[in-house]
Design a protein around this motif. Structure first.
Motif, short mmCIF file in Angstrom:
data_model
loop_
_atom_site.label_atom_id
_atom_site.label_comp_id
_atom_site.label_asym_id
_atom_site.label_seq_id
_atom_site.Cartn_x
_atom_site.Cartn_y
_atom_site.Cartn_z
N UNK A 18 45.80 61.14 54.95
CA UNK A 18 46.96 60.35 54.61
C UNK A 18 46.71 58.78 54.84
N UNK A 19 46.91 58.13 53.91
CA UNK A 19 46.49 56.70 53.79
C UNK A 19 47.83 55.87 53.46
N UNK A 20 48.13 54.64 54.23
CA UNK A 20 49.28 53.93 53.51
C UNK A 20 48.52 52.62 53.22
N UNK A 21 49.09 52.13 51.97
CA UNK A 21 48.51 51.03 51.54
C UNK A 21 49.23 49.60 52.08
N UNK A 27 49.90 57.81 50.78
CA UNK A 27 48.97 58.44 49.75
C UNK A 27 48.50 59.83 50.33
N UNK A 28 49.03 61.06 49.83
CA UNK A 28 48.53 62.16 50.71
C UNK A 28 47.41 63.12 49.70
N UNK A 29 46.10 63.11 50.29
CA UNK A 29 45.21 64.02 49.62
C UNK A 29 45.14 65.20 50.02
N UNK A 30 45.32 66.39 49.25
CA UNK A 30 45.32 67.74 49.72
C UNK A 30 44.18 68.28 48.82
N UNK A 31 43.49 69.70 49.35
CA UNK A 31 42.50 70.13 48.85
C UNK A 31 42.72 71.61 48.96
N UNK A 43 54.16 58.46 47.86
CA UNK A 43 55.45 58.12 47.93
C UNK A 43 55.47 56.63 48.56
N UNK A 44 56.53 55.85 48.03
CA UNK A 44 56.87 54.69 48.64
C UNK A 44 57.75 54.90 49.94
N UNK A 45 57.50 54.49 50.68
CA UNK A 45 58.03 54.86 52.07
C UNK A 45 59.40 54.13 52.11
N UNK A 46 59.53 52.91 51.59
CA UNK A 46 60.82 52.19 51.54
C UNK A 46 61.97 52.80 50.96
N UNK A 47 61.69 53.13 49.39
CA UNK A 47 62.68 53.84 48.65
C UNK A 47 62.69 55.32 48.65
N UNK A 62 34.69 67.57 44.48
CA UNK A 62 33.60 66.76 45.03
C UNK A 62 33.93 65.34 44.53
N UNK A 63 35.21 64.98 45.00
CA UNK A 63 35.44 63.36 44.86
C UNK A 63 36.03 63.32 46.11
N UNK A 64 35.93 61.75 46.58
CA UNK A 64 36.48 61.56 47.89
C UNK A 64 37.25 60.06 47.61
N UNK A 65 38.14 59.84 48.64
CA UNK A 65 38.71 58.46 48.69
C UNK A 65 38.14 57.28 49.48
N UNK A 66 37.75 56.37 49.01
CA UNK A 66 37.30 55.14 49.83
C UNK A 66 38.28 54.40 50.27
N UNK A 67 39.52 53.96 49.40
CA UNK A 67 40.44 53.28 50.00
C UNK A 67 41.69 53.12 49.23
N UNK A 68 42.68 52.75 49.65
CA UNK A 68 44.16 52.63 48.86
C UNK A 68 44.64 51.33 48.96
#
Length: 125
Positions: A18-21, A27-31, A43-47, A62-68
């Protein structure tokens, strides 16, 4: 104190990250634990608006997230499935709902002043 539900998300896959920008987007990454396929929901947490709904990147295993950061999900591939060494940089636009840039010659280091700082892997590094 009673907590109220803000957003709802259900998945049969394992929640991986789970990442918040800086735009207050979650951002929710599921596998899928069997197939290793990645799925992204945002999701936009405000709206409470759903910006991405179970989007599968082009490289879905075989992919990963570096940043959001801002509108972008910065991802990487792996050199080999059994090695944790990152390979390349993939830039995915949330608003455009597509991959907009990829470079397999560099690896992500950090973001500074709205710029991606990367390194080129060499034999000794």
């Amino acid at each position: 104190m009673k907590l109220n539900k803000h957003i709802e998300f259900n998945s049969k896959s394992q929640l991986w990250r789970l990442l918040i920008n800086n735009n207050n987007n979650l951002l929710i990454e599921s596998r899928d634990t069997e197939t290793k396929k990645v799925s992204l929901t945002c999701f936009n947490l405000d709206s409470k608006e759903t910006l991405l709904n179970n989007i599968t990147p082009k490289e879905d295993t075989w992919i990963g997230i570096e940043a959001f950061y801002g509108d972008y999900i910065i991802m990487h591939k792996f050199v080999k499935p059994d090695l944790p060494m990152h390979k390349g940089i993939i830039l995915y636009s949330v608003s455009q709902k597509k991959e907009i840039w990829e470079n397999l010659n560099y690896t992500f280091l950090l973001i500074h002043n709205d710029n991606i700082i990367a390194q080129q892997q060499g034999f000794e590094e």
